[in-house]
Design an enzyme around this catalytic site. Sequence first.
Site, short mmCIF file in Angstrom:
data_model
loop_
_atom_site.label_atom_id
_atom_site.label_comp_id
_atom_site.label_asym_id
_atom_site.label_seq_id
_atom_site.Cartn_x
_atom_site.Cartn_y
_atom_site.Cartn_z
N CYS A 198 -37.30 19.42 33.88
CA CYS A 198 -36.04 20.17 33.76
C CYS A 198 -35.75 20.47 32.29
CB CYS A 198 -34.91 19.38 34.41
SG CYS A 198 -33.33 20.20 34.32
N CYS A 253 -32.13 20.43 31.21
CA CYS A 253 -31.57 19.08 31.07
C CYS A 253 -32.07 18.41 29.79
CB CYS A 253 -31.99 18.19 32.24
SG CYS A 253 -32.05 19.01 33.81
N ASP A 254 -33.34 18.54 29.50
CA ASP A 254 -33.95 17.67 28.50
C ASP A 254 -34.43 18.37 27.23
OD1 ASP A 254 -33.53 15.56 30.23
OD2 ASP A 254 -35.47 15.78 31.22
#
Length: 313
Positions: free
Chosen positions: A136, A139-140
């Site tokens: 992701c 997200c990261d």
Amino acid sequence: MSETRHTKILIIGSGPAGYSAGVYASRAMLEPILVQGIEPGGQLTTTTEVENWPGDTEVQGPDLMVRMEAHARAMGCEIIGDIITSLDLQKRPFTAQSDSGTVYTADAVILCTGARAKWLGLPSEEKFKGFGVSACATCDGFFYRGQEIVVVGGGNTAVEEALFLTNFASKVTLIHRRDELRAEKILQDRLYKNEKIEPLWFHEIDEVIGADSPLGVEGVKVKHSKTGQITEIPCKGVFIAIGHAPASELVKEQLETHHGGYVVVEPGSTRTAIPGVFAAGDLTDHIYRQAVTSAGMGCMAALDAEKFLAEHE
Ligand code: FAD
Ligand code: NAP
């Protein structure tokens, strides 16, 4: 003898979509039952810091999901640790068989079974998941500012993730097993124009390498798909973007799906083609796949279900 439980609303799944539906359906005094499934709390329990949940600059994914569960429970949602093994949506009330043997019957069903990122299946990938290996970028990606990153895959997701990651990374290597991308042409154009991205054709990851203490990625060994030659690429982040698999097994014979299994809903709503059956979150979303969008759809599903029940009482 198996127990039968009847409920006005059966919510299947305990990610952000399921718990949000639980909060809203409970506050509408519909006394919902929510069945958690094999992964109570959903995908966010598999990550560490979440930095894009509004209201929390940073929150641990598992902590956020514990709070969501507590919130739904406090509003009156009955939360059950069970797994739905089959679902009959052909007649009313809808009937769900479960792993525990309990049979759930419901006037309305909200499907929130989510989607799973596909993984390569390498032991070294498993070892570094959450410690340099991610599925992701949204997200990261932020954790890799100024670092070198590799992205694996050749579809829209891989290309979008590679482009997005150039906002943070000093260099992004896109590793693809062929020399042709599956991604839309417009995305391909953007990829080829981006000087930070270097495609590596005909290669697959053979092993993720890194340090044990502290656990962290330092590179990947890649194998040429034709010659078998192994090369090492240094990097701090490995993003696997080889597709997502929606968890639509329970309904794929009963509801229309598209884009590889995502449940089709009426645009702008959570209504499926079967009146009284609603779908929310990653199960129905092949584009955004975020906690906040899933929670939003969970809210919509509870409101849609409430309206349906009021009209059919
Ligand atoms: P999920 O979270 O996928 O939950 C699905 C639920 O359905 C689970 O509880 C499961 O047990 C249940 N279920 C499945 N089958 C059954 C069954 N047969 N019976 C009963 N229950 C069943 N998003 C962000 O916004 N920010 C982030 O920082 C972020 N980080 C991420 C990090 C990782 C590693 C991953 C994998 C994803 C991340 N995401 C992030 C994406 C986010 O987690 C998802 O978009 C979100 O969890 C989807 O919510 P959902 O409720 O639709 O489904
Ligand atoms: P996808 O289109 O299925 O592409 C997966 C990619 O990963 C393919 O290039 C595939 O290679 C590669 N791959 C699969 N398994 C692999 C493995 N084991 N090892 C190495 N490579 C592997 O998946 P996606 O990109 O996630 O897209 C899924 C759906 O969502 C599509 O319908 C897509 O259009 C849609 N989507 C749309 C948008 C958008 O509209 N902006 C954004 C993201 C996704 P091969 O090409 O060789 O098969």
